[in-house]
Design a protein around this motif. Sequence first.
Motif, PDB file in Angstrom:
ATOM      1  N   PRO A   1       0.796  -1.232   0.000  1.00  0.00           N
ATOM      2  CA  PRO A   1       0.000   0.000   0.000  1.00  0.00           C
ATOM      3  C   PRO A   1       0.830   1.286   0.000  1.00  0.00           C
ATOM      4  O   PRO A   1       0.360   2.312  -0.474  1.00  0.00           O
ATOM      5  CB  PRO A   1      -0.833  -0.124   1.280  1.00  0.00           C
ATOM      6  N   LEU A   2       2.064   1.212   0.496  1.00  0.00           N
ATOM      7  CA  LEU A   2       2.888   2.432   0.482  1.00  0.00           C
ATOM      8  C   LEU A   2       3.938   2.421  -0.632  1.00  0.00           C
ATOM      9  O   LEU A   2       4.776   3.320  -0.696  1.00  0.00           O
ATOM     10  CB  LEU A   2       3.540   2.658   1.849  1.00  0.00           C
TER      11      LEU A   2
ATOM     12  N   TRP B   1      -6.313   7.990   6.557  1.00  0.00           N
ATOM     13  CA  TRP B   1      -5.563   7.109   5.643  1.00  0.00           C
ATOM     14  C   TRP B   1      -4.217   6.726   6.276  1.00  0.00           C
ATOM     15  O   TRP B   1      -3.853   5.555   6.326  1.00  0.00           O
ATOM     16  CB  TRP B   1      -5.371   7.865   4.322  1.00  0.00           C
TER      17      TRP B   1
ATOM     18  N   TYR C   1      -3.225   2.961   7.507  1.00  0.00           N
ATOM     19  CA  TYR C   1      -2.123   2.273   6.830  1.00  0.00           C
ATOM     20  C   TYR C   1      -1.062   1.831   7.830  1.00  0.00           C
ATOM     21  O   TYR C   1      -0.550   0.721   7.740  1.00  0.00           O
ATOM     22  CB  TYR C   1      -1.518   3.158   5.729  1.00  0.00           C
TER      23      TYR C   1
END
Length: 472
Positions: free
Chosen positions: A52-53, A437, A441
């Motif tokens: 995701p990053l 967000w 995360y």
Amino acid sequence: KRIISYNHSDNGKPNIVILGTGWGSISLLKNIDSSKYNIIIISPRNYFLFTPLLPSCPVGTVDEKSIMEPVVNFASKKKGDVTYYEAEATDIDPSNNSITFKSVNNATSLSGELKIKPNTSDLASVHYDYLVVGVGATPNTFGIPGVEEHGFFLKEIPDSKKIRNKFVECVEKANLLPKGDPERKKLLTIVVVGGGPTGVETAGELSDFIEQDLKHIMPNIVDELQILLLEAMPNVLNMFETKLTKYAAKVLSETAIDLRTSTAVTKVEDNFLIAKTKKGESVKEENIPYGMLIWATGNKQRPIVQSLAKKIPDQSDVRRGLVVNENLLVKGSKNIFAIGDCSNAKLAPTAQVAHQEAEYLAKVFSKIASKPSFTEQLSKSDVSRVPAVFESVGIKPFNYIHLGALAYLGSEKAIANVTYGKRNLYSGGGLFTFFVWRVLYVSMILSVRSRFKVCADWLKIAFFGRDCFKEL
Ligand code: FAD
Ligand code: NAD
């Protein structure tokens, strides 16, 4: 070629071979009761990647190493026999319950003495009682000519580095050319194809770097830098509700991003690409010169998955992955499970799905271990009787709970739809959602070390800006 056979079966425990070290496989390793089995992990990538990053990495918002966690850091916390082979599985033989793998770079036995000798040239094989296929998927080009040769993908860590190098190279080369030179304009056109979350987040991060950092380093360049985001459908981020996709398009239009929807790329040449834009009944074709092309149009299956599917009669259409039953067992097999992007459980190919499937499978293996005769009973039973055998030890079907979706848009704005199954808990977009967000995360990262490093990166860029150096 000679095949060395590695024996892991001398302690009477069943062998579980896990292919891959991604979201599915590492979440399974974290959750499984490894004292009841010999766990053998085979994967060419010796670390878990927090994908995701990944879009934050090419421009240095987050350092690549911050989202990588070595496999041994997870494996060394486990009880029992856990072995990791840093190698690529090349063949699965379901009739003999064996895996062949190649180029063993390294092998780590985490519970004492290493019984095997790693060998880099020969093929090796290992026997499984249960196999978990978690090899993920690979970028899809839909066979569009020129994409493989000229496009950059964003799936793994080396991809991030390649994008950074190319981006800096384009900017530096353009800087040496006079204003108005068509070559300068071409070099300063970065095209991102695919308005799914990968394309949007990558474009958003590039735009942040231009607006927040490059502006100070190369002020004469930034006004000419253009990020074109091309999406074949009428909207970007189609997994969100219309209100949020409209908001996303508005935010993107306020940045350095030129969003063009209903625009499909049909051909890619060395210096330009061909895009077709649909407006009502008419279609306009355009040649777009580019300095760098980032291709983010989704996934296709890996060759090892396709070849396994060909060996199992019930797997006639593998385009979306290995078809699994309600226990995540590959249909037509008795002891092969598939999780994550390489499986087809009629769910989206996301980390969230792979993670929940892995947690479920860990529970399945606990139930299996609670009945010592299960493995033998399963091997003797007919394929059609397998679901009943699973039910007999109290294994319930997999139940996916959708927890929503999040996407970063750039300019410290994100959109989020947080749910619990069918219940909507939060839906919104903007600066507040950006903080939501970030918090969500960080909570999703699988290790404390990595969480700390990501937070430190964010703090660092708030004070000192991004590190975006070529070759680093
Ligand atoms: P992967 O995580 O891809 O892992 C596959 C593993 O298999 C790797 O370790 C690989 O090295 C290994 N492997 C490959 N070939 C072989 C072989 N032959 N033998 C053995 N091992 C092999 N999802 C979300 O839910 N939220 C997000 O925010 C999100 N962001 C994303 C951002 C990006 C840039 C990308 C690319 C994806 C993102 N996803 C996100 C999707 C998510 O990353 C995938 O759905 C998830 O990684 C799937 O997990 P997996 O275990 O199936 O595969
Ligand atoms: P995707 O499949 O979600 O989106 C690809 C986009 O490319 C689609 O909108 C498609 O219409 C478009 N496209 C396809 N061919 C095209 C062409 N020739 N020209 C122009 N556009 C074209 O792919 P992705 O963004 O890589 O995501 C893959 C998976 O990973 C998805 O399941 C996604 O949900 C997940 N993911 C999630 C996040 C997140 O939750 N923030 C981030 C990244 C990825």
